[in-house]
Write a protein that holds these residues in place. Structure first.
Motif, PDB file in Angstrom:
ATOM      1  N   UNK A  19       0.836  -1.199   0.000  1.00  9.96           N
ATOM      2  CA  UNK A  19       0.000   0.000   0.000  1.00  9.96           C
ATOM      3  C   UNK A  19       0.871   1.249   0.000  1.00  9.96           C
ATOM      4  N   UNK A  20       1.808   1.310  -0.907  1.00  8.43           N
ATOM      5  CA  UNK A  20       2.714   2.442  -1.026  1.00  8.43           C
ATOM      6  C   UNK A  20       3.313   2.456  -2.416  1.00  8.43           C
ATOM      7  N   UNK A  21       3.927   3.570  -2.770  1.00  4.87           N
ATOM      8  CA  UNK A  21       4.558   3.685  -4.066  1.00  4.87           C
ATOM      9  C   UNK A  21       5.844   2.888  -4.158  1.00  4.87           C
ATOM     10  N   UNK A  22       6.476   2.873  -5.318  1.00  5.71           N
ATOM     11  CA  UNK A  22       7.629   2.009  -5.542  1.00  5.71           C
ATOM     12  C   UNK A  22       8.918   2.443  -4.871  1.00  5.71           C
ATOM     13  N   UNK A  23       8.988   3.678  -4.366  1.00  9.16           N
ATOM     14  CA  UNK A  23      10.242   4.180  -3.804  1.00  9.16           C
ATOM     15  C   UNK A  23      10.206   4.187  -2.288  1.00  9.16           C
ATOM     16  N   UNK A  24      11.370   4.036  -1.674  1.00  2.74           N
ATOM     17  CA  UNK A  24      11.478   4.103  -0.219  1.00  2.74           C
ATOM     18  C   UNK A  24      11.436   5.559   0.236  1.00  2.74           C
ATOM     19  N   UNK A  51       4.504   3.196 -11.902  1.00  5.25           N
ATOM     20  CA  UNK A  51       3.564   3.503 -10.816  1.00  5.25           C
ATOM     21  C   UNK A  51       3.051   2.233 -10.128  1.00  5.25           C
ATOM     22  N   UNK A  52       3.583   1.083 -10.511  1.00  5.91           N
ATOM     23  CA  UNK A  52       3.227  -0.144  -9.815  1.00  5.91           C
ATOM     24  C   UNK A  52       3.643  -0.021  -8.353  1.00  5.91           C
ATOM     25  N   UNK A  53       2.766  -0.360  -7.418  1.00  7.88           N
ATOM     26  CA  UNK A  53       3.142  -0.283  -5.999  1.00  7.88           C
ATOM     27  C   UNK A  53       4.403  -1.087  -5.706  1.00  7.88           C
ATOM     28  N   UNK A  54       5.051  -0.763  -4.607  1.00  7.04           N
ATOM     29  CA  UNK A  54       6.265  -1.477  -4.238  1.00  7.04           C
ATOM     30  C   UNK A  54       5.982  -2.973  -4.117  1.00  7.04           C
ATOM     31  N   UNK A  55       6.838  -3.783  -4.727  1.00 12.01           N
ATOM     32  CA  UNK A  55       6.743  -5.236  -4.663  1.00 12.01           C
ATOM     33  C   UNK A  55       7.809  -5.759  -3.706  1.00 12.01           C
ATOM     34  N   UNK A  56       7.408  -6.689  -2.830  1.00 11.49           N
ATOM     35  CA  UNK A  56       8.368  -7.269  -1.900  1.00 11.49           C
ATOM     36  C   UNK A  56       8.141  -8.767  -1.777  1.00 11.49           C
ATOM     37  N   UNK A  84      12.714  -8.409   1.111  1.00 10.60           N
ATOM     38  CA  UNK A  84      13.541  -7.843   0.037  1.00 10.60           C
ATOM     39  C   UNK A  84      12.622  -7.159  -0.966  1.00 10.60           C
ATOM     40  N   UNK A  85      13.108  -6.092  -1.559  1.00 12.40           N
ATOM     41  CA  UNK A  85      12.346  -5.419  -2.610  1.00 12.40           C
ATOM     42  C   UNK A  85      12.506  -6.165  -3.910  1.00 12.40           C
ATOM     43  N   UNK A  86      11.427  -6.211  -4.694  1.00 11.78           N
ATOM     44  CA  UNK A  86      11.412  -6.930  -5.963  1.00 11.78           C
ATOM     45  C   UNK A  86      11.260  -5.927  -7.103  1.00 11.78           C
ATOM     46  N   UNK A  87      12.115  -6.015  -8.081  1.00 17.39           N
ATOM     47  CA  UNK A  87      12.059  -5.143  -9.261  1.00 17.39           C
ATOM     48  C   UNK A  87      10.969  -5.656 -10.194  1.00 17.39           C
ATOM     49  N   UNK A  88       9.912  -4.861 -10.464  1.00 17.09           N
ATOM     50  CA  UNK A  88       8.837  -5.348 -11.325  1.00 17.09           C
ATOM     51  C   UNK A  88       9.292  -5.685 -12.740  1.00 17.09           C
ATOM     52  N   UNK A  89      10.383  -5.070 -13.170  1.00 15.46           N
ATOM     53  CA  UNK A  89      10.904  -5.350 -14.509  1.00 15.46           C
ATOM     54  C   UNK A  89      11.830  -6.558 -14.524  1.00 15.46           C
ATOM     55  N   UNK A  90      12.131  -7.113 -13.341  1.00 17.01           N
ATOM     56  CA  UNK A  90      13.114  -8.205 -13.287  1.00 17.01           C
ATOM     57  C   UNK A  90      12.821  -9.117 -12.096  1.00 17.01           C
ATOM     58  N   UNK A 147      18.308  -0.001   6.714  1.00 16.50           N
ATOM     59  CA  UNK A 147      18.150  -1.244   5.956  1.00 16.50           C
ATOM     60  C   UNK A 147      16.801  -1.212   5.272  1.00 16.50           C
ATOM     61  N   UNK A 148      16.584  -2.116   4.331  1.00 18.16           N
ATOM     62  CA  UNK A 148      15.297  -2.132   3.653  1.00 18.16           C
ATOM     63  C   UNK A 148      14.181  -2.514   4.624  1.00 18.16           C
ATOM     64  N   UNK A 149      14.441  -3.460   5.527  1.00 17.24           N
ATOM     65  CA  UNK A 149      13.429  -3.848   6.512  1.00 17.24           C
ATOM     66  C   UNK A 149      13.029  -2.669   7.390  1.00 17.24           C
ATOM     67  N   UNK A 150      13.948  -1.740   7.604  1.00 14.14           N
ATOM     68  CA  UNK A 150      13.641  -0.559   8.410  1.00 14.14           C
ATOM     69  C   UNK A 150      12.749   0.428   7.664  1.00 14.14           C
ATOM     70  N   UNK A 151      12.684   0.319   6.349  1.00 17.38           N
ATOM     71  CA  UNK A 151      11.850   1.220   5.556  1.00 17.38           C
ATOM     72  C   UNK A 151      10.363   0.871   5.655  1.00 17.38           C
ATOM     73  N   UNK A 152      10.039  -0.345   6.097  1.00 15.99           N
ATOM     74  CA  UNK A 152       8.664  -0.830   6.050  1.00 15.99           C
ATOM     75  C   UNK A 152       8.105  -1.081   7.443  1.00 15.99           C
ATOM     76  N   UNK A 153       6.778  -0.982   7.557  1.00 17.87           N
ATOM     77  CA  UNK A 153       6.085  -1.355   8.784  1.00 17.87           C
ATOM     78  C   UNK A 153       4.721  -1.938   8.426  1.00 17.87           C
ATOM     79  N   UNK A 154       3.933  -2.293   9.444  1.00 16.83           N
ATOM     80  CA  UNK A 154       2.641  -2.935   9.196  1.00 16.83           C
ATOM     81  C   UNK A 154       1.707  -2.055   8.365  1.00 16.83           C
TER      82      UNK A 154
END
Length: 232
Positions: free
Chosen positions: A90-95, A141-146, A158-164, A215-222
């Motif tokens: 429920x967020x955009x693709x960037x941290x 504009x695809x939401x962040x994939x993890x 881990x973050x997932x690149x929608x193009x890869x 860290x990437x895990x620190x960028x995210x929460x519930x």
């Protein structure tokens, strides 16, 4: 004294009129987000319904009012079998902070050409509810994939690149498309069955109470995985 009372009563009447529908201060819209992935030559999909309650207090409070949105819903899950689960958050693709790319922003951005130049948020919602549009999301504009390497360990995200997608999974996994469609279907509630630790986690996914960006895990929460009544 009588004049002051009359002014207060008039203001109250305006507020009650707005709250009871004559000049509504909010509009609600739901959309279905569907993530389609090619896995071993076959299509695998996951979808979820997200609600945006858009408010605009300016008709009553003028320059002291403001516009905002309240989101209810959860991340979309795609079950990739033995490879695990892909989540569209429920967020955009960037941290980082901010709602750029979030559910409300995405809804208005993707369908901007249908809004007839309307600049106020509530008429935008009404137009989209009326037209019930459907569209494939542009890649940016695809939401962040993890993905969680261990679904029992929030730090393993881990973050997932929608193009890869193959960089995270393998050569036989690729994103086909992500679609958005305005709907009146009920809001999805299922992510806690896949990630039960979301009920108890405090702060960021790395266990910290504060966002430090270390860290990437620190960028995210519930909040990135579900929102709504009784949820932060």
């Amino acid at each position: 004294m009588a004049l002051l009372l009359a002014k207060r009563l008039a203001a109250l009447c305006v507020l009650m009129s707005a709250l009871t529908g004559c000049g509504s201060l909010s509009e609600t819209i739901r959309y279905r987000l569907t993530v389609n992935v090619d896995v071993d030559g076959r299509l695998v999909s996951g979808s979820g319904v997200i609600q945006v309650k858009q408010s605009d207090m300016r008709p009553v409070f003028g320059s002291m009012g403001g516009a905002g949105s309240e989101i209810s819903g959860e991340a979309v899950m795609v079950d990739l079998g033995p490879r695990g689960t892909l989540f569209a958050l429920l967020r955009g693709p960037k941290t980082g902070f901010g709602d750029l790319g979030g559910p409300a922003w995405m809804l208005f951005h993707v369908f901007a050409d249908l809004l007839k130049g309307e600049i106020d948020p509530l008429p935008k919602v009404r137009l989209l509810v009326e037209r019930r549009p459907h569209r494939v999301l542009p890649l940016d504009v695809i939401p962040m994939l993890v993905h969680f390497r261990d679904p029992n360990d929030p730090k393993s995200v881990v973050q997932v690149d929608p193009a890869n997608l193959r960089a995270t999974f393998d050569a036989d996994v690729a994103l086909r498309e992500v679609t958005i469609e305005v709907t009146d279907d009920p809001i999805t509630r299922a992510v806690e069955t896949k990630l039960p630790w979301l009920k108890t986690i405090q702060g960021q996914l790395d266990g910290s109470r504060l966002h430090t960006g270390g860290s990437f895990a620190n960028e995210l929460n519930a909040y990135d995985f579900y929102r709504g009544p009784n949820r932060n």
